[in-house]
Design a protein around this motif. Structure first.
Motif, PDB file in Angstrom:
ATOM      1  N   PHE A  63      -3.466   7.886   1.062  1.00  0.00           N
ATOM      2  CA  PHE A  63      -3.157   6.486   0.801  1.00  0.00           C
ATOM      3  C   PHE A  63      -3.642   6.103  -0.596  1.00  0.00           C
ATOM      4  CE2 PHE A  63      -3.232   6.954   5.330  1.00  0.00           C
ATOM      5  CZ  PHE A  63      -2.224   6.129   5.790  1.00  0.00           C
ATOM      6  N   GLY A  64      -2.894   5.234  -1.245  1.00  0.00           N
ATOM      7  CA  GLY A  64      -3.242   4.813  -2.593  1.00  0.00           C
ATOM      8  C   GLY A  64      -3.759   3.387  -2.634  1.00  0.00           C
ATOM      9  N   ASP A  65      -4.133   2.969  -3.825  1.00  0.00           N
ATOM     10  CA  ASP A  65      -4.595   1.599  -4.029  1.00  0.00           C
ATOM     11  C   ASP A  65      -3.447   0.620  -3.817  1.00  0.00           C
ATOM     12  OD1 ASP A  65      -7.183   2.433  -4.722  1.00  0.00           O
ATOM     13  OD2 ASP A  65      -6.619   2.708  -6.818  1.00  0.00           O
ATOM     14  N   VAL A  86       0.854  -1.187   0.000  1.00  0.00           N
ATOM     15  CA  VAL A  86       0.000   0.000   0.000  1.00  0.00           C
ATOM     16  C   VAL A  86       0.892   1.239   0.000  1.00  0.00           C
ATOM     17  CG1 VAL A  86      -1.751   1.336   1.223  1.00  0.00           C
ATOM     18  CG2 VAL A  86      -1.883  -1.169   1.185  1.00  0.00           C
ATOM     19  N   PRO A  87       0.889   2.025  -1.080  1.00  0.00           N
ATOM     20  CA  PRO A  87       1.674   3.263  -1.095  1.00  0.00           C
ATOM     21  C   PRO A  87       0.946   4.377  -0.366  1.00  0.00           C
ATOM     22  CG  PRO A  87       0.530   2.999  -3.181  1.00  0.00           C
ATOM     23  CD  PRO A  87       0.198   1.775  -2.357  1.00  0.00           C
ATOM     24  N   MET A  88       1.698   5.317   0.159  1.00  0.00           N
ATOM     25  CA  MET A  88       1.119   6.473   0.841  1.00  0.00           C
ATOM     26  C   MET A  88       2.080   7.654   0.694  1.00  0.00           C
ATOM     27  SD  MET A  88       1.874   5.449   4.838  1.00  0.00           S
ATOM     28  CE  MET A  88       1.609   7.104   5.470  1.00  0.00           C
ATOM     29  N   ALA A  89       1.584   8.838   0.959  1.00  0.00           N
ATOM     30  CA  ALA A  89       2.433  10.026   0.905  1.00  0.00           C
ATOM     31  C   ALA A  89       1.859  11.083   1.826  1.00  0.00           C
ATOM     32  CB  ALA A  89       2.529  10.559  -0.525  1.00  0.00           C
ATOM     33  N   PHE A  90       2.703  12.008   2.237  1.00  0.00           N
ATOM     34  CA  PHE A  90       2.229  13.062   3.124  1.00  0.00           C
ATOM     35  C   PHE A  90       3.001  14.345   2.853  1.00  0.00           C
ATOM     36  CE2 PHE A  90       5.261  10.291   5.242  1.00  0.00           C
ATOM     37  CZ  PHE A  90       6.269  11.173   5.592  1.00  0.00           C
ATOM     38  N   ALA A 150       4.130   5.515  -7.817  1.00  0.00           N
ATOM     39  CA  ALA A 150       2.913   5.518  -7.002  1.00  0.00           C
ATOM     40  C   ALA A 150       3.004   6.551  -5.888  1.00  0.00           C
ATOM     41  CB  ALA A 150       2.672   4.126  -6.421  1.00  0.00           C
ATOM     42  N   VAL A 151       4.116   6.578  -5.164  1.00  0.00           N
ATOM     43  CA  VAL A 151       4.269   7.519  -4.047  1.00  0.00           C
ATOM     44  C   VAL A 151       4.350   8.949  -4.568  1.00  0.00           C
ATOM     45  CG1 VAL A 151       5.788   8.249  -2.160  1.00  0.00           C
ATOM     46  CG2 VAL A 151       5.332   5.818  -2.526  1.00  0.00           C
ATOM     47  N   ASN A 152       5.053   9.143  -5.656  1.00  0.00           N
ATOM     48  CA  ASN A 152       5.170  10.489  -6.213  1.00  0.00           C
ATOM     49  C   ASN A 152       3.815  11.035  -6.645  1.00  0.00           C
ATOM     50  OD1 ASN A 152       6.973  12.694  -7.131  1.00  0.00           O
ATOM     51  ND2 ASN A 152       6.163  12.172  -9.134  1.00  0.00           N
TER      52      ASN A 152
END
Length: 292
Positions: A241-243, A208-212, A284-286
């Motif tokens: 959060f991404g897929d 599960v990718p995520m970023a903040f 994905a994170v970017n």
């Protein structure tokens, strides 16, 4: 063939045996590294639950009181996987890295009922030179499920072996694949340790990718006192959060192709697949970071 689970576990035990034990600090570090790797002591769970639960509850309070605005998008994409009764694979999350306080502060967004259970809290890789400085901190960060990582030692170091062991156990592992704090506009290239964990885990983990955004503003690099300074009047924190990403087909094809190759060709294939996985995670994170 790629290393079997038993071969990897043997490598992990060997790396622990090779840790120096001349000083009290070295003996303490080796003790806690072994306890993290084995994870079978009866006293571990209650002590770990106390450390991670208390820390995460404190971080929740800081988030609620210290920020003017907190926006969390699609947290369910993480919690649905984490709490699924049908989940048979480990969970791996990846994110950008804006400050040395990203972990644990970010996890203050987690629901309260998940905070006091080591099974539903993350294991994460953290810089050994910053965290494991004395026997007291060794115990705190070990029980806090923070795996000591040595920058520059590459993908075959003990930290990656411990991370893989936790994935084999079906746990949740979080990684900052940039490998260091980055407060620039562009994400750094992702390191290959996360690729190796995805490729070699006994069962390919759910990723599960995520970023903040918002951490570098409250904890800029170069502070004399390296502590976060959020303001309830101006600070904002945004987490997205991404897929989930399924690397299962890629890993299966890699294992099949690798079995018929020479050692040299297999090593080159390994390199290409590590790059492919790291690049896909970076993308994905970017994308999440730009949208956060």
């Amino acid at each position: 063939m790629a290393a079997t689970t038993e071969q990897r576990h043997g490598r992990g035990h060997l790396l622990i045996e090779q840790l120096p034990r001349k000083t009290w600090q070295e003996r303490s570090f080796a003790y806690w590294a072994e306890k993290q790797y084995e994870g079978n002591s009866t006293w571990w769970r209650p002590l770990s639950a106390a450390v991670v639960g208390t820390t995460t509850a404190l971080m929740s309070g800081i988030i609620k009181l210290g920020f003017r605005k907190v926006t969390v998008e699609n947290l369910h994409k993480l919690t649905d996987v984490l709490e699924s009764p049908d989940r048979s694979r480990a969970l791996l999350t990846v994110a950008n890295h804006e400050s040395t306080f990203d972990d644990p502060l970010i996890w203050g967004i987690m629901p309260a009922h998940l905070r006091w259970q080591p099974e539903t809290t993350r294991w994460t890789l953290g810089a050994r030179e910053l965290l494991y400085k004395n026997p007291v901190l060794n115990a705190f960060f070990a029980l806090g499920q923070t795996i000591p990582t040595v920058r520059g030692e590459g993908i075959w170091q003990l930290a990656v072996e411990i991370g893989l062991r936790k994935l084999d156990e079906g746990r949740w592992v979080h990684v900052f694949p940039e490998g260091r704090v980055n407060q620039e506009a562009q994400l750094l290239r992702f390191k290959w340790g996360v690729s190796r964990m995805i490729m070699e885990a006994e069962r390919t983990p759910i990723v599960v990718p995520m970023a903040f955004r918002g951490m570098k503003e409250i904890m800029p690099l170069g502070q004399k006192v390296p502590l976060p300074r959020p303001s309830p009047f101006t600070s904002e924190l945004r987490v997205k959060f991404g897929d989930s990403i399924d690397f299962g087909p890629l890993v299966l094809e890699w294992r099949r192709a690798r079995s018929s190759l020479s050692a040299e060709d297999a090593a080159e294939l390994d390199r290409q697949v590590r790059i492919s996985i790291a690049d896909r995670l970076w993308t994905a994170v970017n994308g999440l970071r730009e949208a956060a």
